[in-house]
Design a protein around this motif. Structure first.
Motif, PDB file in Angstrom:
ATOM      1  N   TRP A 126       0.771  -0.973  -0.045  1.00  0.00           N
ATOM      2  CA  TRP A 126       0.067  -0.453  -0.016  1.00  0.00           C
ATOM      3  C   TRP A 126       0.941   1.184   0.129  1.00  0.00           C
ATOM      4  CZ3 TRP A 126      -4.814   0.134  -1.432  1.00  0.00           C
ATOM      5  CH2 TRP A 126      -5.305  -0.384  -1.442  1.00  0.00           C
ATOM      6  N   VAL A 127       1.701   1.811   1.065  1.00  0.00           N
ATOM      7  CA  VAL A 127       3.323   2.872   0.903  1.00  0.00           C
ATOM      8  C   VAL A 127       3.880   2.475  -0.642  1.00  0.00           C
ATOM      9  CG1 VAL A 127       4.894   3.108   0.976  1.00  0.00           C
ATOM     10  CG2 VAL A 127       3.493   2.084   3.893  1.00  0.00           C
ATOM     11  N   ASN A 128       3.889   2.070  -1.527  1.00  0.00           N
ATOM     12  CA  ASN A 128       4.646   2.242  -2.325  1.00  0.00           C
ATOM     13  C   ASN A 128       4.232   2.262  -3.584  1.00  0.00           C
ATOM     14  OD1 ASN A 128       7.662   1.687  -2.420  1.00  0.00           O
ATOM     15  ND2 ASN A 128       6.576  -0.243  -0.810  1.00  0.00           N
ATOM     16  N   TYR A 129       2.813   1.632  -3.536  1.00  0.00           N
ATOM     17  CA  TYR A 129       1.458   1.844  -5.098  1.00  0.00           C
ATOM     18  C   TYR A 129       0.979   3.008  -3.973  1.00  0.00           C
ATOM     19  CZ  TYR A 129      -3.006   1.622  -7.120  1.00  0.00           C
ATOM     20  OH  TYR A 129      -4.093   1.743  -7.890  1.00  0.00           O
ATOM     21  N   GLY A 130       0.777   2.940  -3.333  1.00  0.00           N
ATOM     22  CA  GLY A 130       0.138   4.930  -2.663  1.00  0.00           C
ATOM     23  C   GLY A 130       1.029   5.845  -3.291  1.00  0.00           C
ATOM     24  N   ALA A 131       1.845   5.600  -3.235  1.00  0.00           N
ATOM     25  CA  ALA A 131       3.449   6.903  -3.367  1.00  0.00           C
ATOM     26  C   ALA A 131       3.580   6.961  -4.657  1.00  0.00           C
ATOM     27  CB  ALA A 131       4.157   6.278  -2.527  1.00  0.00           C
ATOM     28  N   LEU A 132       2.978   6.247  -5.725  1.00  0.00           N
ATOM     29  CA  LEU A 132       2.933   6.518  -7.166  1.00  0.00           C
ATOM     30  C   LEU A 132       2.152   6.917  -7.444  1.00  0.00           C
ATOM     31  CD1 LEU A 132       3.411   2.899  -7.977  1.00  0.00           C
ATOM     32  CD2 LEU A 132       5.800   4.547  -8.864  1.00  0.00           C
ATOM     33  N   PHE A 133       0.805   7.621  -6.939  1.00  0.00           N
ATOM     34  CA  PHE A 133      -0.234   8.128  -7.816  1.00  0.00           C
ATOM     35  C   PHE A 133      -0.012   9.916  -7.408  1.00  0.00           C
ATOM     36  CE2 PHE A 133      -3.844  11.250  -6.604  1.00  0.00           C
ATOM     37  CZ  PHE A 133      -4.910  10.982  -7.718  1.00  0.00           C
ATOM     38  N   ALA A 134       0.853  10.554  -6.539  1.00  0.00           N
ATOM     39  CA  ALA A 134       0.836  11.906  -7.043  1.00  0.00           C
ATOM     40  C   ALA A 134       2.478  11.845  -7.262  1.00  0.00           C
ATOM     41  CB  ALA A 134       1.650  12.260  -5.476  1.00  0.00           C
ATOM     42  N   GLU A 135       3.044  11.221  -7.871  1.00  0.00           N
ATOM     43  CA  GLU A 135       3.900  11.470  -8.837  1.00  0.00           C
ATOM     44  C   GLU A 135       3.616  10.839 -10.150  1.00  0.00           C
ATOM     45  OE1 GLU A 135       7.636   8.342  -9.667  1.00  0.00           O
ATOM     46  OE2 GLU A 135       8.101   9.017  -8.039  1.00  0.00           O
ATOM     47  N   LEU A 136       3.175  10.023 -10.694  1.00  0.00           N
ATOM     48  CA  LEU A 136       2.442  10.115 -11.652  1.00  0.00           C
ATOM     49  C   LEU A 136       1.483  11.160 -12.200  1.00  0.00           C
ATOM     50  CD1 LEU A 136       2.553   5.783 -11.909  1.00  0.00           C
ATOM     51  CD2 LEU A 136       4.192   7.604 -12.433  1.00  0.00           C
ATOM     52  N   PHE A 137       0.660  11.685 -11.712  1.00  0.00           N
ATOM     53  CA  PHE A 137      -0.235  12.754 -11.413  1.00  0.00           C
ATOM     54  C   PHE A 137      -0.213  14.011 -11.596  1.00  0.00           C
ATOM     55  CE2 PHE A 137      -2.541   7.693 -11.709  1.00  0.00           C
ATOM     56  CZ  PHE A 137      -2.083   7.205 -12.779  1.00  0.00           C
ATOM     57  N   ARG A 138      -0.048  14.469 -12.020  1.00  0.00           N
ATOM     58  CA  ARG A 138       0.415  16.068 -11.561  1.00  0.00           C
ATOM     59  C   ARG A 138      -0.835  17.285 -12.248  1.00  0.00           C
ATOM     60  NH1 ARG A 138       5.931  16.132 -11.050  1.00  0.00           N
ATOM     61  NH2 ARG A 138       6.351  14.615  -9.775  1.00  0.00           N
ATOM     62  N   GLY A 139      -1.364  17.672 -11.521  1.00  0.00           N
ATOM     63  CA  GLY A 139      -2.518  18.687 -11.532  1.00  0.00           C
ATOM     64  C   GLY A 139      -3.976  18.408 -11.063  1.00  0.00           C
ATOM     65  N   ASP A 140      -4.560  18.822 -10.754  1.00  0.00           N
ATOM     66  CA  ASP A 140      -5.704  18.860 -10.213  1.00  0.00           C
ATOM     67  C   ASP A 140      -6.853  18.001 -11.064  1.00  0.00           C
ATOM     68  OD1 ASP A 140      -5.410  20.099  -7.874  1.00  0.00           O
ATOM     69  OD2 ASP A 140      -6.552  21.953  -8.507  1.00  0.00           O
ATOM     70  N   ARG A 141      -7.054  18.359 -11.991  1.00  0.00           N
ATOM     71  CA  ARG A 141      -8.039  17.820 -13.219  1.00  0.00           C
ATOM     72  C   ARG A 141      -7.516  16.177 -13.222  1.00  0.00           C
ATOM     73  NH1 ARG A 141     -11.840  21.042 -16.638  1.00  0.00           N
ATOM     74  NH2 ARG A 141     -12.090  22.727 -15.908  1.00  0.00           N
ATOM     75  N   VAL A 142      -6.429  15.516 -13.349  1.00  0.00           N
ATOM     76  CA  VAL A 142      -5.341  14.874 -14.027  1.00  0.00           C
ATOM     77  C   VAL A 142      -5.443  13.991 -12.815  1.00  0.00           C
ATOM     78  CG1 VAL A 142      -3.452  13.502 -14.376  1.00  0.00           C
ATOM     79  CG2 VAL A 142      -3.775  15.817 -15.805  1.00  0.00           C
ATOM     80  N   ARG A 143      -5.837  14.801 -11.385  1.00  0.00           N
ATOM     81  CA  ARG A 143      -5.561  13.791 -10.435  1.00  0.00           C
ATOM     82  C   ARG A 143      -7.352  13.219 -10.092  1.00  0.00           C
ATOM     83  NH1 ARG A 143      -1.453  16.993  -7.194  1.00  0.00           N
ATOM     84  NH2 ARG A 143       0.776  16.156  -7.383  1.00  0.00           N
ATOM     85  N   ALA A 144      -8.418  14.399 -10.457  1.00  0.00           N
ATOM     86  CA  ALA A 144      -9.592  14.070 -10.758  1.00  0.00           C
ATOM     87  C   ALA A 144      -9.956  12.504 -11.209  1.00  0.00           C
ATOM     88  CB  ALA A 144     -10.187  14.950 -10.431  1.00  0.00           C
ATOM     89  N   LYS A 145      -9.620  12.871 -12.094  1.00  0.00           N
ATOM     90  CA  LYS A 145      -9.670  11.718 -13.528  1.00  0.00           C
ATOM     91  C   LYS A 145      -9.033  10.786 -12.453  1.00  0.00           C
ATOM     92  CE  LYS A 145      -8.900  10.590 -18.399  1.00  0.00           C
ATOM     93  NZ  LYS A 145      -8.849  11.008 -19.272  1.00  0.00           N
ATOM     94  N   ALA A 146      -7.744  10.226 -12.813  1.00  0.00           N
ATOM     95  CA  ALA A 146      -7.184   9.213 -11.827  1.00  0.00           C
ATOM     96  C   ALA A 146      -7.567   8.740 -10.811  1.00  0.00           C
ATOM     97  CB  ALA A 146      -5.922   9.792 -11.776  1.00  0.00           C
ATOM     98  N   SER A 147      -7.816   9.587 -10.075  1.00  0.00           N
ATOM     99  CA  SER A 147      -8.895   8.946  -8.929  1.00  0.00           C
ATOM    100  C   SER A 147     -10.000   8.350  -8.925  1.00  0.00           C
ATOM    101  CB  SER A 147      -8.824  10.228  -7.394  1.00  0.00           C
ATOM    102  OG  SER A 147      -9.899   9.914  -6.129  1.00  0.00           O
ATOM    103  N   ALA A 148     -10.982   8.794 -10.304  1.00  0.00           N
ATOM    104  CA  ALA A 148     -11.961   8.293 -10.249  1.00  0.00           C
ATOM    105  C   ALA A 148     -12.140   7.370 -11.205  1.00  0.00           C
ATOM    106  CB  ALA A 148     -12.753   8.952 -11.166  1.00  0.00           C
ATOM    107  N   VAL A 149     -10.801   7.120 -11.861  1.00  0.00           N
ATOM    108  CA  VAL A 149     -10.788   5.821 -12.285  1.00  0.00           C
ATOM    109  C   VAL A 149     -10.253   4.887 -11.804  1.00  0.00           C
ATOM    110  CG1 VAL A 149      -8.913   4.718 -13.890  1.00  0.00           C
ATOM    111  CG2 VAL A 149     -10.257   6.467 -14.298  1.00  0.00           C
ATOM    112  N   GLN A 150      -9.660   5.229 -10.473  1.00  0.00           N
ATOM    113  CA  GLN A 150      -9.234   4.219  -9.342  1.00  0.00           C
ATOM    114  C   GLN A 150     -10.166   3.758  -8.466  1.00  0.00           C
ATOM    115  OE1 GLN A 150      -6.587   6.097  -6.186  1.00  0.00           O
ATOM    116  NE2 GLN A 150      -5.654   4.733  -6.518  1.00  0.00           N
ATOM    117  N   GLN A 151     -10.836   4.580  -8.317  1.00  0.00           N
ATOM    118  CA  GLN A 151     -12.082   4.138  -7.411  1.00  0.00           C
ATOM    119  C   GLN A 151     -13.305   3.260  -7.765  1.00  0.00           C
ATOM    120  OE1 GLN A 151     -10.897   4.253  -4.468  1.00  0.00           O
ATOM    121  NE2 GLN A 151      -9.644   6.307  -5.090  1.00  0.00           N
ATOM    122  N   GLY A 152     -13.345   3.868  -9.165  1.00  0.00           N
ATOM    123  CA  GLY A 152     -14.219   2.721 -10.164  1.00  0.00           C
ATOM    124  C   GLY A 152     -13.481   1.043  -9.914  1.00  0.00           C
ATOM    125  N   PHE A 153     -12.150   1.222 -10.068  1.00  0.00           N
ATOM    126  CA  PHE A 153     -11.888  -0.529 -10.436  1.00  0.00           C
ATOM    127  C   PHE A 153     -12.050  -1.231  -8.650  1.00  0.00           C
ATOM    128  CE2 PHE A 153     -10.360   0.601 -14.523  1.00  0.00           C
ATOM    129  CZ  PHE A 153     -10.041  -0.736 -15.094  1.00  0.00           C
TER     130      PHE A 153
END
Length: 428
Positions: A126-153
């Motif tokens: 969980w620590v290493n997987y979660g740490a990748l989120f902020a590094e891979l996705f930059r910006g509020d809109r991109v993060r909102a999309k990535a978070s929505a897709v992630q939470q859909g899964f």
């Protein structure tokens, strides 16, 4: 062809699918399995969870710190996850495969050892997987999309981990169910890692030493307030998952095989509602959207108090799905902004230690959930499936509705003290 999918929200989200299927099966059914099926006393089950938290308090931040300082040609996070995959499979199977005919103390010992092993390995992932989120996705809109897709899964995983699990353990037993989920975890996690490429610049950035790293993290007031509020809300997630099988049995009085319908009512409804929350949150300030999700979640647990049968339970479950969807999408956005602010201040990307400390605060919600379970059980006389006490129905009405409402009210109050002022506006 592969390059098209590298670091995309969909491929990253396979990691969430991998972890959440067994994790949800664990959180929903481990108490039910050990307490109601195997007859382990509620007090001993709570003691095991408390001992684990002492260990977890040590390993969470350390794993995050070591992950931030890892330097390899494969990245900082991926090597840790690769090593942890077979260990997680083994630990998950162990939780649901205690030897037969054990004494209660023997069962407690097995449960404690399995829990510590399982949670330690899960922490690494969980620590290493979660740490990748902020590094891979930059910006509020991109993060909102990535978070929505992630939470859909994640919702698909929650649905599988809760609704399918009773079907599997009724058909093949708990141990074989655990083997099926362990293999499923490995397949999906390897798909995720195949398409994740870390930023070499983040790995090359200088990292503070242990004392300085923790000092900077521990002095970050918005970080603590955000995660404290999330912790109380996460307690509700765990409490609802753990209580639903009891709620179905003692409150709704439906057969065990109908648990799947009840659980599906919550998690199937969340899938389209994640899209609704994505639409809302991408148009709002992240903190305000995060606060709104707490308010919606608090209101959504009230109808559970009035459940009287399968139909009422399903309707209440769909309503809970709306509140749950908001809380699943919003926290990654505010936490990522905290990491960005820290990077502006310190010059280094420290996703690992922030994810780890955040994870410990959030996972401590398990103790709050266990204590709530124990206190309400003592008040109404519930001890175990062998001795449910004089009023198990009222026990689980309070646990599934009143206690979550109180906890979410605390989250709402804390959220009003959170202020995030970014120096620069993230790119969209």
């Amino acid at each position: 062809m592969r390059q098209r999918f590298v670091n995309t929200p969909i491929m990253y989200a396979f990691g969430m699918l991998a972890m959440m299927i067994p994790s949800q099966a664990f959180s929903t059914f481990y108490s039910y399995y050990y307490v109601d099926k195997l007859g382990l006393g509620l007090g001993l089950a709570t003691l095991a969870r408390t001992i684990f938290l002492i260990w977890d308090a040590v390993n969470q931040p350390l794993f995050g710190y070591w992950s931030d300082r890892t330097k390899s040609k494969y990245g900082r996070r991926r090597p840790w996850i690769f090593v942890a995959i077979p260990l997680f499979m083994l630990s998950f199977i162990m939780v649901f495969s205690p030897p037969e005919n054990m004494s209660e103390m023997g069962l407690f010992t097995w449960f404690l050892i399995a829990l510590i092993f399982y949670e330690a390995v899960a922490t690494v992932i969980w620590v290493n997987y979660g740490a990748l989120f902020a590094e891979l996705f930059r910006g509020d809109r991109v993060r909102a999309k990535a978070s929505a897709v992630q939470q859909g899964f994640q919702i698909v995983a929650l649905l599988i981990g809760t609704a399918l699990t009773p079907i599997l353990f009724n058909a093949m037993g708990f141990s074989n169910m655990a083997i099926v989920y362990a293999v499923t975890f490995a397949v999906f996690m390897l798909i995720c890692l195949r398409f994740v490429k870390e930023d070499p610049e983040a790995s090359a950035a200088p990292q503070p030493k242990l004392k300085e790293a923790f000092k900077e993290t521990l002095s970050n007031k918005p970080f603590w307030l955000i995660n404290l509020a999330n912790s109380f809300a996460q307690t509700v997630n765990g409490l609802l998952s753990a209580t639903i099988p009891f709620y179905a049995k003692y409150v709704l009085k439906i057969p065990e095989e109908q648990n799947t319908i009840l659980l599906a009512s919550v998690f199937v409804s969340v899938i389209p509602l994640v899209g609704v929350w994505y639409w809302l949150l991408r148009r709002m300030d992240p903190v305000k959207g995060w606060r709104l999700s707490f308010i919606a979640y608090a209101l959504s647990v009230i109808p559970l108090w009035f459940g009287t049968g399968l139909i009422n339970g399903v309707i209440a479950g769909v309503i809970v799905g709306f509140g749950l969807a908001g809380f699943l999408v919003s926290p990654p956005m505010v936490n990522s902004n905290i990491i960005d602010m820290d990077a502006e201040k310190t010059g280094s990307r420290r996703e690992g230690i922030y994810t780890a400390v955040s994870g410990f605060i959030i996972r401590s919600s398990g103790l709050i959930s266990a204590l709530a379970f124990l206190i309400v059980g003592v008040i109404f006389g519930y001890e175990s499936g062998d001795n449910p006490g004089p009023n198990p129905e009222k026990t689980f009405r309070y646990l599934i509705s009143v206690v979550p409402l109180i906890l979410l009210t605390v989250s709402i109050i804390i959220s009003y003290f959170v202020k995030i002022e970014r120096k620069t506006e993230n790119a969209s």
